[in-house]
Scaffold this motif. Structure first.
Motif, short mmCIF file in Angstrom:
data_model
loop_
_atom_site.label_atom_id
_atom_site.label_comp_id
_atom_site.label_asym_id
_atom_site.label_seq_id
_atom_site.Cartn_x
_atom_site.Cartn_y
_atom_site.Cartn_z
N ILE A 41 0.82 -1.21 0.00
CA ILE A 41 0.00 0.00 0.00
C ILE A 41 0.86 1.27 0.00
CG2 ILE A 41 -0.36 0.11 2.50
CD1 ILE A 41 -3.21 1.12 1.92
N SER A 42 2.01 1.24 0.65
CA SER A 42 2.88 2.42 0.67
C SER A 42 3.32 2.79 -0.74
CB SER A 42 4.11 2.16 1.54
OG SER A 42 3.72 2.03 2.87
N MET A 43 3.67 1.79 -1.54
CA MET A 43 4.08 2.06 -2.93
C MET A 43 2.91 2.59 -3.74
SD MET A 43 6.77 -0.99 -3.88
CE MET A 43 5.44 -2.13 -4.19
N GLN A 44 1.71 2.08 -3.49
CA GLN A 44 0.53 2.52 -4.23
C GLN A 44 0.20 3.97 -3.91
OE1 GLN A 44 -2.10 -0.52 -2.84
NE2 GLN A 44 -1.65 -1.88 -4.55
N LEU A 45 0.53 4.42 -2.71
CA LEU A 45 0.23 5.80 -2.30
C LEU A 45 1.35 6.77 -2.64
CD1 LEU A 45 -1.37 5.08 1.17
CD2 LEU A 45 -2.54 5.90 -0.88
N HIS A 46 2.50 6.27 -3.04
CA HIS A 46 3.66 7.13 -3.33
C HIS A 46 3.31 8.13 -4.44
CE1 HIS A 46 7.78 8.39 -3.50
NE2 HIS A 46 7.76 8.24 -4.81
N GLY A 47 3.47 9.41 -4.15
CA GLY A 47 3.23 10.46 -5.14
C GLY A 47 1.78 10.84 -5.33
N ILE A 48 0.89 10.25 -4.55
CA ILE A 48 -0.53 10.57 -4.67
C ILE A 48 -0.92 11.46 -3.51
CG2 ILE A 48 -2.87 9.60 -4.55
CD1 ILE A 48 -1.82 7.14 -5.95
N SER A 49 -1.65 12.53 -3.81
CA SER A 49 -2.07 13.40 -2.72
C SER A 49 -3.57 13.39 -2.52
CB SER A 49 -1.58 14.83 -2.98
OG SER A 49 -2.10 15.30 -4.21
N GLY A 50 -4.36 13.66 -3.56
CA GLY A 50 -5.80 13.84 -3.41
C GLY A 50 -6.59 12.59 -3.12
N ALA A 51 -6.21 11.46 -3.66
CA ALA A 51 -7.01 10.25 -3.54
C ALA A 51 -6.54 9.33 -2.41
CB ALA A 51 -6.99 9.49 -4.86
N ARG A 52 -5.65 9.79 -1.56
CA ARG A 52 -5.10 8.94 -0.49
C ARG A 52 -6.19 8.32 0.37
NH1 ARG A 52 0.31 9.19 0.77
NH2 ARG A 52 -0.10 8.69 2.93
N THR A 53 -7.14 9.13 0.81
CA THR A 53 -8.20 8.63 1.67
C THR A 53 -9.02 7.57 0.95
OG1 THR A 53 -8.31 10.76 2.81
CG2 THR A 53 -10.18 9.31 3.08
N ASP A 54 -9.28 7.78 -0.34
CA ASP A 54 -10.05 6.80 -1.12
C ASP A 54 -9.31 5.48 -1.24
OD1 ASP A 54 -12.08 8.66 -1.50
OD2 ASP A 54 -11.29 9.32 -3.44
N ILE A 55 -8.00 5.55 -1.46
CA ILE A 55 -7.19 4.33 -1.58
C ILE A 55 -7.15 3.59 -0.24
CG2 ILE A 55 -4.86 3.45 -1.98
CD1 ILE A 55 -4.60 5.73 -4.09
N ILE A 56 -7.00 4.33 0.84
CA ILE A 56 -6.99 3.71 2.17
C ILE A 56 -8.35 3.08 2.45
CG2 ILE A 56 -6.86 4.22 4.65
CD1 ILE A 56 -4.71 6.38 3.87
N ASP A 57 -9.44 3.78 2.12
CA ASP A 57 -10.78 3.22 2.30
C ASP A 57 -10.98 1.96 1.48
OD1 ASP A 57 -11.54 5.20 4.06
OD2 ASP A 57 -12.83 6.27 2.65
N ALA A 58 -10.49 1.96 0.24
CA ALA A 58 -10.64 0.79 -0.62
C ALA A 58 -9.93 -0.42 -0.02
CB ALA A 58 -10.10 1.09 -2.02
N HIS A 59 -8.75 -0.21 0.54
CA HIS A 59 -8.02 -1.31 1.17
C HIS A 59 -8.73 -1.80 2.43
CE1 HIS A 59 -4.78 -0.25 -1.59
NE2 HIS A 59 -4.27 -1.44 -1.31
N ALA A 60 -9.33 -0.87 3.18
CA ALA A 60 -10.09 -1.28 4.37
C ALA A 60 -11.30 -2.12 3.96
CB ALA A 60 -10.53 -0.05 5.16
N CYS A 61 -11.96 -1.73 2.86
CA CYS A 61 -13.09 -2.52 2.35
C CYS A 61 -12.62 -3.90 1.89
CB CYS A 61 -13.77 -1.78 1.21
SG CYS A 61 -14.70 -0.33 1.74
N LEU A 62 -11.49 -3.95 1.24
CA LEU A 62 -10.94 -5.23 0.78
C LEU A 62 -10.62 -6.13 1.98
CD1 LEU A 62 -9.89 -7.19 -1.33
CD2 LEU A 62 -7.75 -5.89 -1.37
N TRP A 63 -10.05 -5.55 3.03
CA TRP A 63 -9.73 -6.32 4.24
C TRP A 63 -11.02 -6.94 4.81
CZ3 TRP A 63 -11.27 -5.48 9.38
CH2 TRP A 63 -10.60 -6.27 10.33
N THR A 64 -12.09 -6.13 4.88
CA THR A 64 -13.36 -6.64 5.40
C THR A 64 -13.95 -7.70 4.47
OG1 THR A 64 -13.79 -4.55 6.52
CG2 THR A 64 -15.68 -5.98 6.15
N ALA A 65 -13.89 -7.46 3.16
CA ALA A 65 -14.42 -8.43 2.19
C ALA A 65 -13.71 -9.78 2.32
CB ALA A 65 -14.29 -7.89 0.77
N ARG A 66 -12.40 -9.75 2.52
CA ARG A 66 -11.65 -11.00 2.73
C ARG A 66 -12.14 -11.72 3.98
NH1 ARG A 66 -5.30 -9.49 1.82
NH2 ARG A 66 -5.26 -9.58 -0.45
#
Length: 93
Positions: A41-66
């Motif tokens: 996830i750190s690499m996926q967020l590298h250089g991204i500013s605006g969508a950080r919260t959305d990416i973090i939320d998506a990973h949290a949803c994926l964790w729950t879906a698993r």
């Protein structure tokens, strides 16, 4: 999406609320929790500013879906509602 965790406890031993997810501290807390399950996830967020919260939320949803898929999820809903199609409306973690 709100992630609550017992990762940080106060002096009484109860879990503290996490910082707001839109703050730098809130993003760092959530990243620490998610890194355990998504090391890239750190690499996926590298250089991204605006969508950080959305990416973090998506990973949290994926964790729950698993967790749901593997039968490890827990419902936080006290009174489960059922929609018009017979589907449960629950908050799962």
């Amino acid at each position: 999406l709100r992630i609550k965790s017992s990762a940080r406890r106060n002096s009484t031993g109860k879990a503290d609320e996490l910082f707001n997810k839109r703050t730098k501290q809130g993003q760092e807390e959530r990243l620490r929790l998610l890194l355990q399950h998504f090391p890239a996830i750190s690499m996926q967020l590298h250089g991204i500013s605006g969508a950080r919260t959305d990416i973090i939320d998506a990973h949290a949803c994926l964790w729950t879906a698993r967790r749901v898929a593997y039968g490890k999820a827990v419902s936080l809903t006290v009174d489960t509602e059922v929609d018009s199609k017979g589907l449960k409306a629950e908050i799962m973690v």
